[in-house]
Write an enzyme that holds these catalytic residues in place. Structure first.
Site, PDB file in Angstrom:
ATOM      1  N   ALA A  53      37.316  47.010  24.380  1.00 58.80           N
ATOM      2  CA  ALA A  53      36.463  48.204  24.376  1.00 58.80           C
ATOM      3  C   ALA A  53      36.023  48.556  22.962  1.00 58.80           C
ATOM      4  O   ALA A  53      34.829  48.795  22.701  1.00 58.80           O
ATOM      5  CB  ALA A  53      37.206  49.381  25.017  1.00 58.80           C
ATOM      6  N   GLU A  73      42.789  50.364  13.579  1.00 64.65           N
ATOM      7  CA  GLU A  73      43.772  49.736  14.470  1.00 64.65           C
ATOM      8  C   GLU A  73      45.166  49.979  13.905  1.00 64.65           C
ATOM      9  O   GLU A  73      45.425  49.736  12.728  1.00 64.65           O
ATOM     10  CB  GLU A  73      43.470  48.236  14.575  1.00 64.65           C
ATOM     11  CG  GLU A  73      44.574  47.393  15.191  1.00 64.65           C
ATOM     12  CD  GLU A  73      44.937  47.811  16.617  1.00 64.65           C
ATOM     13  OE1 GLU A  73      44.040  47.887  17.471  1.00 64.65           O
ATOM     14  OE2 GLU A  73      46.139  48.080  16.875  1.00 64.65           O
ATOM     15  N   ASN A  81      46.063  44.401  23.387  1.00 58.77           N
ATOM     16  CA  ASN A  81      46.419  43.805  24.652  1.00 58.77           C
ATOM     17  C   ASN A  81      45.355  42.816  25.118  1.00 58.77           C
ATOM     18  O   ASN A  81      45.631  41.858  25.819  1.00 58.77           O
ATOM     19  CB  ASN A  81      46.419  44.968  25.645  1.00 58.77           C
ATOM     20  CG  ASN A  81      47.559  44.934  26.545  1.00 58.77           C
ATOM     21  OD1 ASN A  81      48.530  44.237  26.309  1.00 58.77           O
ATOM     22  ND2 ASN A  81      47.422  45.673  27.605  1.00 58.77           N
ATOM     23  N   GLY A  86      44.644  37.044  30.467  1.00 55.65           N
ATOM     24  CA  GLY A  86      44.165  35.755  30.949  1.00 55.65           C
ATOM     25  C   GLY A  86      42.746  35.379  30.553  1.00 55.65           C
ATOM     26  O   GLY A  86      42.298  34.281  30.847  1.00 55.65           O
ATOM     27  N   GLY A  87      42.020  36.296  29.897  1.00 55.42           N
ATOM     28  CA  GLY A  87      40.634  35.982  29.521  1.00 55.42           C
ATOM     29  C   GLY A  87      39.734  35.766  30.726  1.00 55.42           C
ATOM     30  O   GLY A  87      38.850  34.913  30.726  1.00 55.42           O
ATOM     31  N   ARG A 334      45.793  43.023  44.116  1.00 57.04           N
ATOM     32  CA  ARG A 334      47.075  42.943  43.409  1.00 57.04           C
ATOM     33  C   ARG A 334      48.156  43.832  43.999  1.00 57.04           C
ATOM     34  O   ARG A 334      49.310  43.442  44.087  1.00 57.04           O
ATOM     35  CB  ARG A 334      46.868  43.304  41.936  1.00 57.04           C
ATOM     36  CG  ARG A 334      46.177  42.206  41.174  1.00 57.04           C
ATOM     37  CD  ARG A 334      45.872  42.626  39.769  1.00 57.04           C
ATOM     38  NE  ARG A 334      45.382  41.503  38.990  1.00 57.04           N
ATOM     39  CZ  ARG A 334      44.891  41.621  37.757  1.00 57.04           C
ATOM     40  NH1 ARG A 334      44.808  42.811  37.177  1.00 57.04           N
ATOM     41  NH2 ARG A 334      44.465  40.573  37.112  1.00 57.04           N
ATOM     42  N   GLU A 474      40.908  50.820  28.922  1.00 59.39           N
ATOM     43  CA  GLU A 474      42.057  51.202  29.758  1.00 59.39           C
ATOM     44  C   GLU A 474      42.504  52.637  29.514  1.00 59.39           C
ATOM     45  O   GLU A 474      43.162  53.244  30.375  1.00 59.39           O
ATOM     46  CB  GLU A 474      43.212  50.226  29.511  1.00 59.39           C
ATOM     47  CG  GLU A 474      44.286  50.288  30.605  1.00 59.39           C
ATOM     48  CD  GLU A 474      45.387  49.263  30.412  1.00 59.39           C
ATOM     49  OE1 GLU A 474      45.182  48.270  29.694  1.00 59.39           O
ATOM     50  OE2 GLU A 474      46.470  49.471  31.005  1.00 59.39           O
ATOM     51  N   ILE A 490      38.025  43.311  31.771  1.00 56.75           N
ATOM     52  CA  ILE A 490      37.202  42.941  30.603  1.00 56.75           C
ATOM     53  C   ILE A 490      35.784  43.506  30.750  1.00 56.75           C
ATOM     54  O   ILE A 490      35.292  44.163  29.824  1.00 56.75           O
ATOM     55  CB  ILE A 490      37.211  41.420  30.341  1.00 56.75           C
ATOM     56  CG1 ILE A 490      38.655  40.914  30.218  1.00 56.75           C
ATOM     57  CG2 ILE A 490      36.426  41.110  29.066  1.00 56.75           C
ATOM     58  CD1 ILE A 490      38.794  39.429  29.873  1.00 56.75           C
TER      59      ILE A 490
END
Ligand code: ADP
Length: 507
Positions: A53, A73, A81, A86-87, A334, A474, A490
């Site tokens: 983001a 950061e 994260n 998993g990209g 999920r 998130e 993503i």
């Protein structure tokens, strides 16, 4: 409403004026009034957090003509994260879908998300993200991200629409985005922790308070300096979720103790979100914390198995070791799968991680297969008998189950659990087999601050937006409802990051 207003943010902000002026121990203070604040730096846009983001927001802000944008950061490395998942990137109507003849649409992707959201997802946000997902995917490709030449169909998606980086990891996206930020002159500062907001008298966010030289492992060590950064155009909060904050996650769900595995980076502790709540942002869906049903109890974090099993679920069976039978649709959303796995128990009610059985012939198509076997978090068997013996599974029911499932592969119709068999076509289960154990790990927080499709943060006291403040990724909640679909984070993070930048720049 007016009563609440009177007691609300204006008084709070006035109070901050006094607190800001007299507080001798700023480490205890959070947000302060701008009066009397000595500015150490001035930027046009301050972005907090360097995950998908924050990076997308930085790139888009620069592209929209912002001359001075800085990403702060708290950790010593960028990417958060976002760099360790998993990209996986879902988007409708992509070039690869066209090439492979997959019919998809924004509506279809929104409907899949709404179904998994079980009636409480935010349709407007889902639609906004699905409508701009291709644009965000293109941003990653332009920056140099490289994807596998195939599409995956993840749980809960009605068609294959998921790209995955060739490194099967989010770093395959964050690294190119970081490079793009550097190219565009986006300033990036590590080890700098957001502490609170700086507000004008009207309650507008006009800057941030930061701890420079912050050292995550020890809150009190190494802070070189507290600085006040003025943000003339606005602040974008992209601080991610709170899955690593055990107290907070247990406050929502007492079963998510420290013993429960977690796939997140250590910095996912949620203080940026708290501070927005303190300012008046609306908390939404905080109790909906998602566990990844593809994780393994045999390794830490996301590990090697997660990607391996995400890839293999469509043509594998998940088996309860007590019964030798399947117990779920292996590509359900999920939550459905995590709940089904958690119900797999031994005779005493203790957790008995179920197993995923895949034909080695198909399992080896995934780059992680070798590592899963090499590091002992997966096993290879030449026969069903050997497999059943190793995992103490009743053989006869297992043999019958495999035979029955192969019948579904043939007909394309899973009569047991209604699994979409499109990706299982022609992929019969046969020896040799590869097996991994499954047990859910805390993965993603669907809750956070409420935002709208402009990435603005709503004020619970006034019902209006909090001026100068934007949130993306998130840290924002509500979009996905009860269960976010895999590979939708993503696009969510990137689209909302881009949106925040556009809103600020008036694009
Ligand atoms: P998203 O996927 O929503 O972009 P990530 O978790 O990938 O979120 O990234 C969020 C980033 O924000 C992480 O790198 C994390 O270390 C950083 N972060 C979290 N809290 C703070 C804070 N208080 N100050 C600065 N950075 C923060």
């Amino acid at each position: 409403m007016s009563k609440v207003n009177m007691l609300g943010r204006r008084n709070f902000i006035k109070g901050l004026g006094a607190a800001g002026a007299v507080m001798a121990a700023p480490a205890m203070a959070a947000s302060v009034n701008a009066k009397g604040v000595k500015w150490d730096e001035t930027v046009e846009i301050a972005i907090i957090g360097s995950g998908f983001a924050g990076l997308a927001a930085g790139i888009e802000a620069a592209r929209q003509g912002c001359k001075s944008v800085t990403i702060f950061e708290k950790m010593p490395v960028f990417g958060g994260n976002s760099a360790i998942n998993g990209g996986l990137f879902a988007a409708p109507q992509t070039p690869m879908q066209k090439e492979k003849g997959v019919e998809d649409s924004v509506d279809r992707m929104v409907n899949d998300g709404l179904k998994a959201g079980r009636g409480i997802a935010d349709e407007a946000l889902l639609r906004h993200v699905a409508s701009h997902a291709m644009e965000a995917l293109q941003m990653t490709i332009d920056a140099g991200a490289v994807y596998h030449p195939y599409l995956q169909q993840l749980g809960g998606h009605s068609v294959p629409r998921t790209y995955q980086t060739t490194v099967s990891c989010g770093a395959g996206i964050t690294q190119p985005l970081l490079g793009e930020c550097r190219k565009l002159g986006v300033n990036m500062v590590p080890r700098t922790k957001f502490k609170g907001f700086i507000l004008d008298d009207a309650g507008k966010v006009v800057g941030v308070r930061l701890n420079q030289g912050y050292y995550f492992e020890d809150e009190d060590a190494g802070v070189e300096k507290e600085i006040n950064v003025r943000a003339t155009r606005g602040v974008i909060m992209a601080t991610g979720g709170f899955a690593q904050n055990v107290d907070l996650r247990m406050a929502q769900d007492p079963t998510l103790t420290a013993e429960v595995g977690c796939t997140n980076a250590k910095g996912a502790t949620g203080e940026g979100m708290f501070e927005m709540f303190r300012l008046g942002a609306i908390p939404v869906h905080m109790a909906h914390i998602q566990s990844g049903p593809w994780a393994s109890p045999d390794e830490g974090g996301f590990g090697y198995v997660s990607n391996y099993s995400i890839f293999n679920f469509p043509h594998s069976i998940a088996v309860n070791r007590m019964t030798g039978k399947r117990f779920m649709n292996e590509i359900a959303d999920r939550k459905t799968r995590a709940d089904a796995e958690l119900a797999c128990r031994d005779a005493e009610g203790k957790p008995l991680p179920p197993i995923m059985i895949t034909s080695y012939e198909h399992a080896k198509q995934h780059p992680n297969c070798k590592k899963v076997l090499k590091y002992g978090v997966g096993w290879k068997f030449d026969s069903l008998e050997a497999l059943a013996k190793h995992f103490d599974v009743p053989l006869k029911p297992l043999q019958e189950q495999v035979e029955e499932y192969n019948g579904y592969v043939k007909t394309g119709n899973d009569e047991q659990f209604g699994k979409n068999m499109g990706k299982a076509k022609g992929k019969y289960l046969k020896a040799p087999f590869t097996v991994v154990r499954l047990w859910p790990k805390v993965h993603y927080c669907q809750g956070g601050v409420q935002i709208n499709t402009k990435a603005e943060v709503k004020d619970s006291f006034t019902g209006k937006r909090i001026e100068g403040l934007y949130a993306a990724g998130e840290v924002a909640g509500g979009m996905h409802g009860v269960s976010r679909l895999g590979s939708c984070s993503i696009p969510d993070c990137m689209v909302m990051g881009m949106t925040a930048a556009r809103s600020i720049m008036g694009a």
